[in-house]
Design an enzyme around this catalytic site. Structure first.
Site, PDB file in Angstrom:
ATOM      1  N   HIS A 364      41.639  49.593  30.145  1.00 40.72           N
ATOM      2  CA  HIS A 364      42.068  48.664  31.188  1.00 40.72           C
ATOM      3  C   HIS A 364      42.890  47.494  30.717  1.00 40.72           C
ATOM      4  O   HIS A 364      43.320  46.676  31.530  1.00 40.72           O
ATOM      5  CB  HIS A 364      40.850  48.111  31.939  1.00 40.72           C
ATOM      6  CG  HIS A 364      40.302  49.065  32.934  1.00 40.72           C
ATOM      7  ND1 HIS A 364      40.738  49.100  34.235  1.00 40.72           N
ATOM      8  CD2 HIS A 364      39.383  50.042  32.816  1.00 40.72           C
ATOM      9  CE1 HIS A 364      40.095  50.059  34.879  1.00 40.72           C
ATOM     10  NE2 HIS A 364      39.272  50.647  34.041  1.00 40.72           N
ATOM     11  N   LYS A 552      44.021  35.806  42.666  1.00 48.01           N
ATOM     12  CA  LYS A 552      43.538  36.657  41.573  1.00 48.01           C
ATOM     13  C   LYS A 552      42.791  35.748  40.612  1.00 48.01           C
ATOM     14  O   LYS A 552      42.856  34.519  40.736  1.00 48.01           O
ATOM     15  CB  LYS A 552      44.701  37.355  40.867  1.00 48.01           C
ATOM     16  CG  LYS A 552      45.858  36.417  40.482  1.00 48.01           C
ATOM     17  CD  LYS A 552      47.024  37.153  39.874  1.00 48.01           C
ATOM     18  CE  LYS A 552      47.879  37.881  40.880  1.00 48.01           C
ATOM     19  NZ  LYS A 552      48.051  39.298  40.582  1.00 48.01           N
ATOM     20  N   ARG A 553      42.084  36.321  39.619  1.00 43.80           N
ATOM     21  CA  ARG A 553      41.440  35.478  38.636  1.00 43.80           C
ATOM     22  C   ARG A 553      42.477  34.566  37.970  1.00 43.80           C
ATOM     23  O   ARG A 553      43.633  34.948  37.782  1.00 43.80           O
ATOM     24  CB  ARG A 553      40.743  36.333  37.577  1.00 43.80           C
ATOM     25  CG  ARG A 553      39.482  36.998  38.094  1.00 43.80           C
ATOM     26  CD  ARG A 553      38.445  35.966  38.524  1.00 43.80           C
ATOM     27  NE  ARG A 553      37.920  35.266  37.396  1.00 43.80           N
ATOM     28  CZ  ARG A 553      36.716  35.479  36.868  1.00 43.80           C
ATOM     29  NH1 ARG A 553      35.907  36.373  37.401  1.00 43.80           N
ATOM     30  NH2 ARG A 553      36.295  34.780  35.821  1.00 43.80           N
ATOM     31  N   LYS A 558      48.410  35.629  33.735  1.00 38.84           N
ATOM     32  CA  LYS A 558      48.801  35.823  35.131  1.00 38.84           C
ATOM     33  C   LYS A 558      49.748  34.716  35.622  1.00 38.84           C
ATOM     34  O   LYS A 558      50.349  34.830  36.673  1.00 38.84           O
ATOM     35  CB  LYS A 558      47.557  35.913  36.015  1.00 38.84           C
ATOM     36  CG  LYS A 558      46.752  37.207  35.837  1.00 38.84           C
ATOM     37  CD  LYS A 558      45.452  37.152  36.637  1.00 38.84           C
ATOM     38  CE  LYS A 558      44.570  38.384  36.448  1.00 38.84           C
ATOM     39  NZ  LYS A 558      45.008  39.548  37.232  1.00 38.84           N
ATOM     40  N   THR A 661      45.865  45.393  41.203  1.00 38.29           N
ATOM     41  CA  THR A 661      45.602  46.113  42.449  1.00 38.29           C
ATOM     42  C   THR A 661      45.832  45.204  43.653  1.00 38.29           C
ATOM     43  O   THR A 661      46.081  45.696  44.751  1.00 38.29           O
ATOM     44  CB  THR A 661      44.150  46.647  42.494  1.00 38.29           C
ATOM     45  OG1 THR A 661      43.265  45.573  42.145  1.00 38.29           O
ATOM     46  CG2 THR A 661      43.968  47.815  41.525  1.00 38.29           C
ATOM     47  N   LYS A 665      47.382  45.817  47.635  1.00 40.61           N
ATOM     48  CA  LYS A 665      46.792  45.366  48.913  1.00 40.61           C
ATOM     49  C   LYS A 665      47.826  44.592  49.719  1.00 40.61           C
ATOM     50  O   LYS A 665      47.958  44.772  50.941  1.00 40.61           O
ATOM     51  CB  LYS A 665      45.566  44.474  48.655  1.00 40.61           C
ATOM     52  CG  LYS A 665      44.439  45.153  47.903  1.00 40.61           C
ATOM     53  CD  LYS A 665      43.385  44.136  47.442  1.00 40.61           C
ATOM     54  CE  LYS A 665      42.515  44.722  46.357  1.00 40.61           C
ATOM     55  NZ  LYS A 665      41.760  43.673  45.615  1.00 40.61           N
TER      56      LYS A 665
HETATM   57  C1  LIG Z   1      41.949  43.125  44.374  1.00 36.19           C
HETATM   58  C2  LIG Z   1      41.133  42.002  43.898  1.00 36.19           C
HETATM   59  C3  LIG Z   1      41.348  41.469  42.637  1.00 36.19           C
HETATM   60  C4  LIG Z   1      42.437  41.979  41.695  1.00 36.19           C
HETATM   61  O1  LIG Z   1      43.599  41.260  41.930  1.00 36.19           O
HETATM   62  P1  LIG Z   1      44.839  41.311  40.897  1.00 36.19           P
HETATM   63  O2  LIG Z   1      45.891  40.601  41.668  1.00 36.19           O
HETATM   64  O3  LIG Z   1      45.167  42.757  40.724  1.00 36.19           O
HETATM   65  O4  LIG Z   1      44.417  40.639  39.676  1.00 36.19           O
HETATM   66  C5  LIG Z   1      40.570  40.405  42.217  1.00 36.19           C
HETATM   67  N1  LIG Z   1      39.611  39.888  43.010  1.00 36.19           N
HETATM   68  C6  LIG Z   1      39.375  40.380  44.241  1.00 36.19           C
HETATM   69  C7  LIG Z   1      38.317  39.748  45.076  1.00 36.19           C
HETATM   70  C8  LIG Z   1      40.120  41.448  44.730  1.00 36.19           C
HETATM   71  O5  LIG Z   1      39.855  41.917  45.947  1.00 36.19           O
END
Ligand SMILES: *Cc1c(COP(=O)(O)O)cnc(C)c1O
Length: 815
Positions: A364, A552-553, A558, A661, A665
């Site tokens: 990952h 995101k985190r 990032k 991911t 979305k």
């Molecule tokens: C999808 C999702 C992530 C991943 O987000 P990235 O932009 O791919 O880092 C992190 N936290 C939550 C709550 C999510 O639903």
């Protein structure tokens, strides 16, 4: 498969009867006297009744067919709430809505009563949750295996702009979806001493393992309900419990009592909380215990069940697949060896063949700080027998390498599972698995050419790619039902089960009525978010603004810091440059948690809030820029946020985001990606083309080349780029307070993630977004093109590929 759509009128009466009866059984009171939380629990209990029938059937069918079953091992499952998606999957939602309305209860009001199961940090855990949803929805015999943390990921509060962590006691009021299965408990052994001893008259040495501690692993099963089929799979979450009789206190000495109480406290800590470090490995003892605890419990129970129902152990890999999600469950390899050799008396070679035909591994990340390594001393102390087995795996592996590549000791060092006094978990996972995959095309390529290149040289055929995906049931049908209905209108509901059909929306991207309808839905979602922000942040935002969102985190790679520095730049221009105008106002949204010990990430949050505070209260700019930090970002908040975006910020340093991911979305809900050529952004770009996303910045090969050649200098960038220098200076000149630490971070790390280097390209990318947004027709068309081509990012596509290429399993019809 074989699912008869429910007739609302038929099911309604039954549902009502069950609900009233269930409420009485649970609470012994009339419905009207129940609290919202009690109503929620009664509804969940009714849903469980509809679930269990199919759950039993599914398990029976798997037993009858004796088909191969997959167990997806993951240290995180970030489920979020289950009521709405379970109702949708069981096709009970509309009927229940009517029933509750007749009883004067609003379904929408009770969703929030469910705790948001936060047993994960971010992308990795959410991926596991999307995967088990797709496995069940595709009627595949595949289950989840993980840990039942008593405390999930902390709740984030922002106080004076700073992140404060509150423990997430999500089990306080009980968890409606779990079933405790004490009769399926197993023991896990930790610590003690293991060695081989000679036995007189015996040829082989005998294993002695003594002085260990037994921990009881008790499974809590959560049903995983397929979408409108009869499949109900199992997510098995293990809980650590004491394995000792505490009833004989009367006969014990005080010292023995103290010892037992100490043991009890120690055991309870194992599944007490989730480590809140996303993509950081800190080498803590308890974490290794967590990893081995659920792996051992899972593998033991799988093999035990297999042995009860089969007589030939050599069939094991035909009937069972174990998937290792990132390196945390990599001890599945030596644990399987231990069980086969120690408990079932197999020869090493036979056990090794079976193990390596059973295990498959997904990598990952390529971030060095995330690669799991354990000090040999600690590993040996905690898992002495497992360490012996790892040593033997490594000895035999390297013996083979030396034969094949004589004299290449440099290669041996790169491959050795144990090197420099550390156990390399990724190396263990690669050696012990028949398949190794990355999670997006570019990431899988980087594994082959850089991170795992020596292993690729030795095992070229193990390597493959499986680009991540998200379940369109949660992230589109459930989170943005209005948009799903627009698609239904064009395609019928068939696309919901066969996501490939979504592509046909391309036939409507020039249909003005369709685009108008899309616009209306987007505005509705933006209004929902604006309303939320007004009540939570006490800031009014205009829905005519561009909603530009990065959730995101919080992590240096990032580059939330680049995003906020750009906002500072834009604000400066608006204040100081009379020729500068913003024809469309922009609201910049941020959301995400920082690991509690990650100082740079926490300072970034503080900076975002300081900038927000200043800009949002500056009336001279007429609300052209607003900055919002969304507190406590998680799955449930995400369900509101992703559908409300116009612009999806995916700005990681190229090569660093394995897949992402969140990007998928956003795309599925019609946002335009503003991103780097990183992770799955590359494939989003491939799907929609230059016209329908905005790509900027260094490419992965350029980044890797800078690292290798060391020919980048952050000071040069600071000195030569005025845009950079101005905002950098504002970190320390008091404009927003004191952010010397962030200034120092950028300089001392030599701008490790190329924030300064990519800064001008990022400015231009934003200008391009604003240009495009002003042509609303073209923008809406782009939005529709993104939706139409997002089907490939459904986890149904991903899981179909895993099933066919790695697991070799097929859908099972539950009769
Ligand atoms: C999808 C999702 C992530 C991943 O987000 P990235 O932009 O791919 O880092 C992190 N936290 C939550 C709550 C999510 O639903």
């Amino acid at each position: 498969m074989a699912f008869i759509e429910r007739d609302i009128d038929e099911i309604k009466d039954e549902l009502k009867e069950r609900f009233i009866l269930t409420s009485k059984i649970l609470y012994g009171r009339e419905l009207s006297e129940l609290s919202q939380n009690e109503v929620y629990n009664a509804v969940a209990a009714v849903v469980k009744q509809y679930t269990t029938e199919n759950w039993i059937k599914t398990n029976k069918q798997y037993a009858i067919n004796d088909n191969k079953q997959i167990y997806y091992f993951s240290i995180e499952f970030l489920l979020g709430r289950l009521l709405n998606t379970n109702l949708i999957n069981l096709d009970l939602k509309n009927a229940l809505k009517i029933v509750l309305k007749e009883l004067d209860v609003k379904l929408d009001d009770i969703y929030n009563e469910e705790p948001d199961a936060g047993l994960g940090n971010g992308g990795l855990g959410r991926l596991a949750a999307c995967f088990i949803d797709s496995m069940a929805s595709l009627s595949l015999p595949a289950h989840g295996c993980g840990l039942r943390y008593q405390y999930g990921l902390f709740e984030q509060k922002i106080i004076n702009g700073t992140q404060i962590e509150i423990p997430d006691n999500w089990l306080r009021d009980g968890y409606a979806w779990e079933f405790r299965k004490p009769n399926k408990a197993v023991n896990v052994r930790i610590g003690g001493h293991a060695y081989m001893k000679e036995v007189p008259g015996e040829e082989n040495l005998q294993l002695v393992y003594e002085g260990y501690t037994d921990i009881m692993a008790v499974p809590y099963d959560v049903p995983v309900i397929g979408y409108k089929n009869t499949t109900v799979n199992t997510l098995r979450l293990w809980n650590a419990e004491v394995n000792m009789d505490f009833s004989d206190y009367g006969t014990l000495t005080q010292e023995e009592i103290n010892q037992r109480q100490e043991y009890r406290r120690w055991v309870n800590r194992i599944t007490e909380y989730l480590y809140p470090d996303d993509r950081l490995s800190d080498g803590k003892k308890l974490r290794l215990l967590q990893e081995y605890f659920f792996v051992s419990a899972g593998v033991q129970s799988i093999i035990r069940h297999f042995m009860r129902t089969h007589d030939n152990v050599y069939d094991l890999s035909d009937k069972i697949g174990i998937h290792i999600n990132d390196t945390h469950p990599a001890t599945a390899v030596p644990e399987m060896m231990r069980i086969l050799v120690d408990d079932y008396g197999l020869e090493w070679e036979d056990a090794w063949d079976i193990t390596t035909q059973t295990c498959a591994y997904t990598n990952h990340t390529i971030l060095p700080e995330a690669l799991e390594k354990w000090d040999v001393g600690l590993f040996k102390e905690m898992l002495p027998r497992i360490y012996m087995i790892v040593e033997e795996i490594n000895r035999r592996f390297l013996e083979g390498i030396r034969k094949k590549y004589p004299g290449d000791e440099a290669l041996v060092r790169e491959l050795s599972i144990i090197e420099n006094g550390q156990v390399h978990m990724a190396r263990l996972a690669v050696v012990g698995s028949y398949s190794v995959n990355g999670v997006a095309k570019i990431h899988s390529d980087i594994l082959k050419t850089s991170t795992l290149k020596y292993f690729y040289k030795v095992f070229p055929r193990k390597f493959n790619n499986k680009t991540n995906g998200i379940t369109h049931r949660r992230w589109l049908i459930s989170a943005n039902n209005d948009l799903a209905h627009l698609i239904d209108d064009k395609l019928t509901r068939e696309w919901r089960q066969n996501i490939k059909l979504l592509k046909k929306i391309n036939n409507y991207v020039d249909d003005p009525d369709f685009l108008k309808a899309i616009k209306k839905v987007k505005r509705a979602r933006k209004r929902d978010l604006a309303k939320y922000v007004l009540s939570h942040n006490k800031v009014r935002v205009k829905i005519d603004s561009i909603f530009d969102i990065q959730v995101k985190r919080i992590h240096s790679y990032k580059r939330q810091l680049m995003n906020i520095l750009h906002i500072m730049y834009q604000y400066n221009r608006l204040k100081n440059d009379p020729d500068y105008d913003m024809p469309v106002p922009v609201v910049y949204f941020f959301g995400g948690k920082a690991a509690p010990g990650y100082y740079t990430a926490k300072e970034t949050i503080r900076l975002i809030n300081a900038v927000a505070d200043k800009i949002n209260n500056d009336e001279s700019i007429n609300g052209k820029i607003k900055v919002i930090f969304l507190e406590n970002f998680g799955v449930s908040l995400g369900e509101m946020v992703y559908p409300a975006a116009d612009v999806s910020e995916q700005i990681s340093t190229a090569s660093k985001e394995a897949s992402g991911t969140g990007n998928m979305k956003f795309m599925m809900n019609g946002a335009i990606t503003l991103g780097t050529m990183d992770g799955a952004n590359v494939e989003i770009h491939e799907q929609v083309g230059d016209d329908n996303c905005v790509i900027f910045g260094l490419r992965a090969d350029e980044v890797i080349s800078y690292y290798e050649n060391g020919n980048y200098n952050a000071w040069d960038e600071y000195n030569t780029n005025e845009n950079v220098r101005t905002v950098m200076n504002q970190l320390t000149d008091g404009t927003y307070g004191n952010f010397q630490t962030l200034f120092d971070y950028l300089i001392n790390s030599n701008d490790e993630f190329f924030i300064l280097k990519d800064f001008n390209a990022y400015i231009e990318a934003h200008e391009e977004i604003v240009r495009r947004y002003q042509d609303q027709d073209a923008w809406l068309r782009s939005s529709a093109v993104n939706i139409a081509n997002s089907g490939i990012f459904s986890s149904d596509r991903t899981i179909t590929e895993y099933a066919e290429d790695i697991w070799d399993i097929e859908p099972v019809e539950i009769k």
